[in-house]
Design a protein around this motif. Structure first.
Motif, PDB file in Angstrom:
ATOM      1  N   GLY A   1       0.796  -1.224   0.000  1.00 16.38           N
ATOM      2  CA  GLY A   1       0.000   0.000   0.000  1.00 16.38           C
ATOM      3  C   GLY A   1       0.825   1.268   0.000  1.00 16.38           C
ATOM      4  O   GLY A   1       0.331   2.338  -0.373  1.00 16.38           O
ATOM      5  N   GLU A   2       2.090   1.186   0.427  1.00 15.63           N
ATOM      6  CA  GLU A   2       2.969   2.350   0.392  1.00 15.63           C
ATOM      7  C   GLU A   2       3.559   2.518  -1.001  1.00 15.63           C
ATOM      8  O   GLU A   2       3.609   1.579  -1.789  1.00 15.63           O
ATOM      9  CB  GLU A   2       4.096   2.203   1.416  1.00 15.63           C
ATOM     10  CG  GLU A   2       3.630   2.188   2.867  1.00 15.63           C
ATOM     11  CD  GLU A   2       4.784   2.052   3.849  1.00 15.63           C
ATOM     12  OE1 GLU A   2       5.924   1.851   3.385  1.00 15.63           O
ATOM     13  OE2 GLU A   2       4.547   2.147   5.058  1.00 15.63           O
ATOM     14  N   THR A   3       4.007   3.722  -1.332  1.00 17.86           N
ATOM     15  CA  THR A   3       4.620   3.982  -2.636  1.00 17.86           C
ATOM     16  C   THR A   3       6.089   4.366  -2.524  1.00 17.86           C
ATOM     17  O   THR A   3       6.884   4.026  -3.403  1.00 17.86           O
ATOM     18  CB  THR A   3       3.872   5.102  -3.386  1.00 17.86           C
ATOM     19  OG1 THR A   3       3.827   6.272  -2.562  1.00 17.86           O
ATOM     20  CG2 THR A   3       2.451   4.657  -3.727  1.00 17.86           C
ATOM     21  N   LEU A   4       6.455   5.095  -1.453  1.00 17.03           N
ATOM     22  CA  LEU A   4       7.839   5.503  -1.244  1.00 17.03           C
ATOM     23  C   LEU A   4       8.283   5.101   0.152  1.00 17.03           C
ATOM     24  O   LEU A   4       7.500   5.162   1.101  1.00 17.03           O
ATOM     25  CB  LEU A   4       7.995   7.020  -1.388  1.00 17.03           C
ATOM     26  CG  LEU A   4       7.836   7.633  -2.776  1.00 17.03           C
ATOM     27  CD1 LEU A   4       7.896   9.145  -2.680  1.00 17.03           C
ATOM     28  CD2 LEU A   4       8.889   7.109  -3.745  1.00 17.03           C
ATOM     29  N   CYS A   5       9.558   4.677   0.267  1.00 14.34           N
ATOM     30  CA  CYS A   5      10.097   4.379   1.581  1.00 14.34           C
ATOM     31  C   CYS A   5      10.333   5.688   2.334  1.00 14.34           C
ATOM     32  O   CYS A   5      10.335   6.775   1.753  1.00 14.34           O
ATOM     33  CB  CYS A   5      11.395   3.577   1.470  1.00 14.34           C
ATOM     34  SG  CYS A   5      12.801   4.522   0.811  1.00 14.34           S
ATOM     35  N   GLU A   6      10.554   5.579   3.618  1.00 17.68           N
ATOM     36  CA  GLU A   6      10.745   6.768   4.446  1.00 17.68           C
ATOM     37  C   GLU A   6      11.971   7.561   4.009  1.00 17.68           C
ATOM     38  O   GLU A   6      11.967   8.796   4.000  1.00 17.68           O
ATOM     39  CB  GLU A   6      10.883   6.344   5.912  1.00 17.68           C
ATOM     40  CG  GLU A   6      10.976   7.511   6.887  1.00 17.68           C
ATOM     41  CD  GLU A   6      11.031   7.061   8.334  1.00 17.68           C
ATOM     42  OE1 GLU A   6      11.329   7.900   9.199  1.00 17.68           O
ATOM     43  OE2 GLU A   6      10.785   5.858   8.599  1.00 17.68           O
ATOM     44  N   ARG A   7      13.035   6.852   3.627  1.00 20.26           N
ATOM     45  CA  ARG A   7      14.259   7.537   3.207  1.00 20.26           C
ATOM     46  C   ARG A   7      14.016   8.398   1.979  1.00 20.26           C
ATOM     47  O   ARG A   7      14.461   9.542   1.909  1.00 20.26           O
ATOM     48  CB  ARG A   7      15.356   6.517   2.912  1.00 20.26           C
ATOM     49  CG  ARG A   7      15.927   5.826   4.136  1.00 20.26           C
ATOM     50  CD  ARG A   7      16.809   4.650   3.723  1.00 20.26           C
ATOM     51  NE  ARG A   7      17.889   5.067   2.834  1.00 20.26           N
ATOM     52  CZ  ARG A   7      18.465   4.281   1.952  1.00 20.26           C
ATOM     53  NH1 ARG A   7      18.070   3.030   1.810  1.00 20.26           N
ATOM     54  NH2 ARG A   7      19.450   4.723   1.200  1.00 20.26           N
ATOM     55  N   CYS A   8      13.325   7.850   0.980  1.00 23.65           N
ATOM     56  CA  CYS A   8      13.098   8.592  -0.259  1.00 23.65           C
ATOM     57  C   CYS A   8      12.105   9.733  -0.058  1.00 23.65           C
ATOM     58  O   CYS A   8      12.157  10.735  -0.783  1.00 23.65           O
ATOM     59  CB  CYS A   8      12.621   7.643  -1.353  1.00 23.65           C
ATOM     60  SG  CYS A   8      13.917   6.541  -1.983  1.00 23.65           S
TER      61      CYS A   8
END
Length: 241
Positions: A54-61
């Motif tokens: 369900g997420e599209t980008l990781c926290e780092r990005c």
């Protein structure tokens, strides 16, 4: 085709053993290929790290967008792929470059990036002297031939001495390779560049290569690696000490 034919002749002279399981008859057998965990779903749209459904980008990005348009890897860095890469990288099994470049080709064709130039992560003079060859180049060159894309091993070079990335945390890796590369603008200017390496752990090395390419005028930079180490986040790393 000629490059593939040359390695096929080598296989006839020196019958190969599978790099993943040592079974005779092929460099990389079907059973080992089927045992690779392919990275196809639940990935950050930019860096390719594993994320929750369900997420599209990781926290780092989200917090610090990297200088690549996209980084993708074929499989998770675990056996039998890990064992095969170890043979490729440290045991002079150079034929595996041609074998594994086919998986990178499939990723390139799947993503349709319209690349102008393929570049390997350069061999570090200090870390790679004993090996005598650049495993990233052994993947990138046959990929460029198969994809009919220009290849350059001179477009990117190290600009400073660094420590090995092995065993470093994310922040240590980022600091270790910060501003460690210089790109040749006469080769890279206005090009869509694809950077190739064997393994992505945190992506720090490819991100710094990409930053150098952007500074040299690349219009876009992408990354492909054969394997991706499933990233252990800092709190988990501390708990596991």
């Amino acid at each position: 085709l000629l490059y593939h034919l040359l390695w096929s002749i080598v296989d006839l002279i020196y019958p190969p053993y599978c790099a993943g399981c040592d079974k005779p008859g092929s460099r990389w057998c079907e059973a080992c290929e089927n045992n690779v965990q392919i990275l196809e779903t639940h990935m950050c749209q930019t860096c390719g790290d594993l994320i929750e459904p369900g997420e599209t980008l990781c926290e780092r990005c989200q917090n610090e967008p990297p200088p690549v348009e996209m980084l993708r890897s074929w499989g998770v860095y675990q056996d039998p792929l890990r064992k095969a890469i170890h043979k490729f990288k440290f045991k002079n099994d150079l034929s595996l470059g041609e074998t594994f470049s086919r998986y990178l080709l499939s990723l390139l064709e799947k993503n349709v990036w319209n690349i102008d130039l393929i570049i390997p992560v350069p061999l570090h003079a200090g870390h790679g002297q004993a090996r005598g060859y650049n495993q990233a180049a052994m993947l990138a060159f046959p990929l460029a031939l198969a994809a009919d894309v220009k290849y350059s091993a001179k477009a990117l070079r190290w600009s400073k001495e660094t420590s090995s990335q092995v065993g470093l945390t994310l922040n240590e890796r980022k600091a270790n390779v910060k501003d460690a590369f210089i790109a040749d603008s006469s080769i890279i200017m206005d090009k869509k560049v694809l950077i190739i390496d064997d393994i992505a752990t945190t992506g720090s090395t490819i991100f710094e290569c990409a930053a150098a390419c952007k500074n040299a005028g690349a219009s876009a930079v992408y990354g492909l690696t054969l394997a991706r180490a499933v990233y252990v986040r800092e709190p988990e790393r501390q708990e596991n000490k």
